[in-house]
Design a protein around this motif. Structure first.
Motif, PDB file in Angstrom:
ATOM      1  N   SER A   1     -43.311  94.914 -32.081  1.00  0.00           N
ATOM      2  CA  SER A   1     -43.542  94.353 -33.411  1.00  0.00           C
ATOM      3  C   SER A   1     -42.293  93.658 -33.949  1.00  0.00           C
ATOM      4  CB  SER A   1     -43.971  95.448 -34.393  1.00  0.00           C
ATOM      5  OG  SER A   1     -44.052  94.939 -35.708  1.00  0.00           O
ATOM      6  N   GLU A   2     -42.464  92.476 -34.471  1.00  0.00           N
ATOM      7  CA  GLU A   2     -41.347  91.733 -35.063  1.00  0.00           C
ATOM      8  C   GLU A   2     -40.945  92.295 -36.419  1.00  0.00           C
ATOM      9  OE1 GLU A   2     -42.328  87.784 -36.749  1.00  0.00           O
ATOM     10  OE2 GLU A   2     -44.382  88.172 -36.027  1.00  0.00           O
ATOM     11  N   TYR A   3     -41.773  93.141 -36.999  1.00  0.00           N
ATOM     12  CA  TYR A   3     -41.489  93.685 -38.323  1.00  0.00           C
ATOM     13  C   TYR A   3     -40.842  95.065 -38.275  1.00  0.00           C
ATOM     14  CZ  TYR A   3     -44.440  89.932 -40.126  1.00  0.00           C
ATOM     15  OH  TYR A   3     -44.972  88.699 -40.438  1.00  0.00           O
ATOM     16  N   ILE A   4     -40.729  95.661 -37.083  1.00  0.00           N
ATOM     17  CA  ILE A   4     -40.218  97.032 -36.961  1.00  0.00           C
ATOM     18  C   ILE A   4     -38.955  97.054 -36.105  1.00  0.00           C
ATOM     19  CG2 ILE A   4     -40.726  99.400 -36.258  1.00  0.00           C
ATOM     20  CD1 ILE A   4     -43.718  98.647 -36.434  1.00  0.00           C
ATOM     21  N   GLU A   5     -37.918  97.682 -36.626  1.00  0.00           N
ATOM     22  CA  GLU A   5     -36.708  97.947 -35.845  1.00  0.00           C
ATOM     23  C   GLU A   5     -36.627  99.450 -35.605  1.00  0.00           C
ATOM     24  OE1 GLU A   5     -31.824  97.420 -35.961  1.00  0.00           O
ATOM     25  OE2 GLU A   5     -33.039  96.795 -37.673  1.00  0.00           O
TER      26      GLU A   5
END
Length: 401
Positions: free
Chosen positions: A127-131
Motif C-alpha cells: 500500500s502506498e498509504y501505509i508505512e
C-alpha cells in the motif's frame, strides 16, 4: 506528518491500516515484532502474530474484507460454516442452527490466522498509504492540543513520530494504555486455551460443534480440506501440560473422542498443541484525548463464542466511518469530541458481546445439578421456540449490532 499512527501490527492493526488506506488516509504502523519477509514462507506462516489459532469470521467481517478487495484471496483459505451444533457432554440439551433455515449463505467462515495474517501483511506492504515500521518498541506517548507524540526505540535508537491521531492496537497488555495511565479491569478465568488442528475420519461437511464438557467448552470448526478441523479447548490452568508435546498425542485424541463421541468420526491425527491463558481485560476508557484504544487493548474476551476479533473489526469499521466523514468536512480527525462520540456509539454492541461471552463461560463452567438442568432446558427451548434462532444468528453474524 502522517494523519494516523497505529501502534500494534497484529491482525486488528493490519486490518485497520488497510481500512484507513482505502479511505486514502496516510498511516504509520508501528509493530514491536520484526516481521519476516514475504519470501520467508515458513517463518511467516507460523509467526507469533499469525499463530496456530483460527478466526471464525462473521458475515459482517467478511463484508469488511470484501470492501477492501481482499475476500477473493482470503476465500481460498476459508471454510463456510453451514451448521452449528451445540451440546453438553452427558446431557440431553442440544440445539442446531442451519444456514439454509435462516436463509443465509453461511453463518460465517473459518480461516487460519497464519493465512489471514500473511494476506494482510502482504497487502499492507504494497500500500502506498501505509508505512510499516517493525521491530520497534514504544517507550513514550504524550499529547498536546493538536497532536500526539510517540517515541519508539529500535536497537537503542530513539525514533520520534507525531500525528493528530494515534490508535493503540497493541494487545491485551497494551503499553500505550499504561503510558496513558488508563486502568483496566482484569478477570482471570483460570483457564488456558489449547489450540490445534485435527484430522477426523468423517468429513466435516461445513458443520461446527460447540461442546460443553467437564474439562471445558470445546469448539470444533471446519477447515479447508474435508477432514481437517480446528480445536479450541479451554482447560483449567495448570492442567495443560498433560496435553502438550508429541508424547501426549494419543492421550489428547482419546480425550477428544471421549468428549465428542462419534459425531466427528474417529480423531485420527493431531497437530502440535499451543496454549494461551484466558482472561477478560476491559479498559476503563477507550478514547483518551487524541488516542483511541482498539482491539485487545480495549477489550480482551474469552474465545468461547468466537466474537472477539469480529467485535474488533466492527469497532475499526465504525471508527473509519467517523474519520472519513470528518475528513470530507476538512475537520481535525483527532478531535477528542469525535473520538468520544465514536466510543459512545460502540458502547451498546461492545457491552452486549462482553456480557454474552462472559455469561456463557460462567454458565457452562458450573456443574451444579440445578444449573446444569436449567441450561439443558434452555438449549432445548432455544432449539424449538420460534423466532429465537434468527435473532441469535443475526447477532452472531454481526448483522444486528
Amino acid at each position: 506528518m502522517p494523519e494516523v499512527i497505529i501502534v500494534g501490527g497484529g491482525m486488528v492493526g493490519l486490518s485497520l491500516s488497510l481500512m484507513l488506506a482505502k479511505a486514502k488516509i496516510n498511516v504509520k504502523l508501528l509493530e514491536a515484532i520484526k516481521y519476516p519477509t514475504e519470501h520467508d514462507q515458513k517463518l511467516l506462516e507460523y509467526h507469533s502474530r499469525f499463530d496456530a489459532r483460527n478466526s471464525a469470521l462473521s458475515r459482517r467481517s467478511i463484508s469488511i474484507y470484501q470492501q477492501l478487495g481482499l475476500w477473493t484471496v482470503l476465500q481460498q483459505y476459508a471454510t463456510p460454516i453451514l451448521e452449528v451444533q451445540i451440546t453438553e457432554q452427558g446431557s440431553f440439551g442440544h440445539a442446531t442452527l442451519r444456514a439454509q433455515e435462516e436463509q443465509v449463505e453461511s453463518f460465517g467462515q473459518v480461516i487460519e490466522n497464519a493465512w489471514l495474517g500473511r494476506v494482510l501483511l502482504k497487502e499492507v506492504r504494497q500500500s502506498e498509504y501505509i508505512e510499516l515500521i517493525d521491530g520497534v518498541e514504544v517507550t513514550a506517548l504524550t499529547q498536546n492540543e493538536s497532536s500526539v507524540c510517540v517515541t519508539a526505540v529500535r536497537a537503542e535508537q530513539a525514533m520520534p513520530f507525531e500525528a493528530p491521531l494515534v490508535i493503540a492496537a497493541d494487545g491485551r497488555d497494551s503499553k500505550c494504555r499504561q503510558l496513558l495511565g488508563v486502568s483496566a479491569s482484569h478477570h482471570d478465568y483460570e483457564q488456558v486455551a489449547l489450540v490445534t488442528t485435527v484430522q477426523t475420519s468423517k468429513p466435516h461437511q461445513q458443520v461446527g460443534f460447540e461442546r460443553f464438557s467437564p474439562l471445558g467448552p470445546l469448539a470444533l470448526l471446519p477447515l479447508p480440506g474435508d477432514y481437517r478441523r480446528s480445536v479450541v479447548w479451554p482447560v483449567k490452568k495448570g492442567e495443560q501440560e498433560q496435553w502438550l508435546g508429541e508424547v501426549n498425542d494419543d492421550h489428547f485424541l482419546a480425550a477428544l473422542q471421549h468428549a465428542y463421541g462419534d459425531r466427528a468420526g474417529r480423531f485420527e491425527k493431531t497437530a502440535p498443541r499451543f496454549c494461551y491463558p484466558l482472561s477478560q481485560v476491559l479498559a476503563d476508557k477507550q478514547a483518551i484525548g487524541r488516542v483511541v484504544l482498539m482491539g485487545n487493548a480495549a477489550h480482551t474476551l474469552h474465545p468461547v463464542a468466537g466474537q472477539g476479533f469480529n467485535l474488533c473489526l466492527r469497532d475499526a469499521d465504525v471508527l473509519v466511518r467517523y474519520l472519513t466523514t470528518h475528513l470530507k468536512n476538512h475537520e481535525d480527525i483527532g478531535t477528542p469530541s469525535l473520538l468520544q462520540a465514536y466510543e459512545k456509539a460502540r458502547r451498546k454492541d461492545q457491552q452486549r458481546v462482553i456480557k454474552f461471552c462472559d455469561s456463557v463461560v460462567k454458565g457452562f463452567s458450573n456443574n451444579h445439578p440445578v444449573l446444569k438442568l436449567a441450561r439443558n432446558v434452555g438449549l432445548l427451548a432455544f432449539d424449538r421456540i420460534p423466532g429465537v434462532k434468527p435473532l441469535v444468528a443475526n447477532y452472531a453474524m454481526g448483522l444486528k449490532v
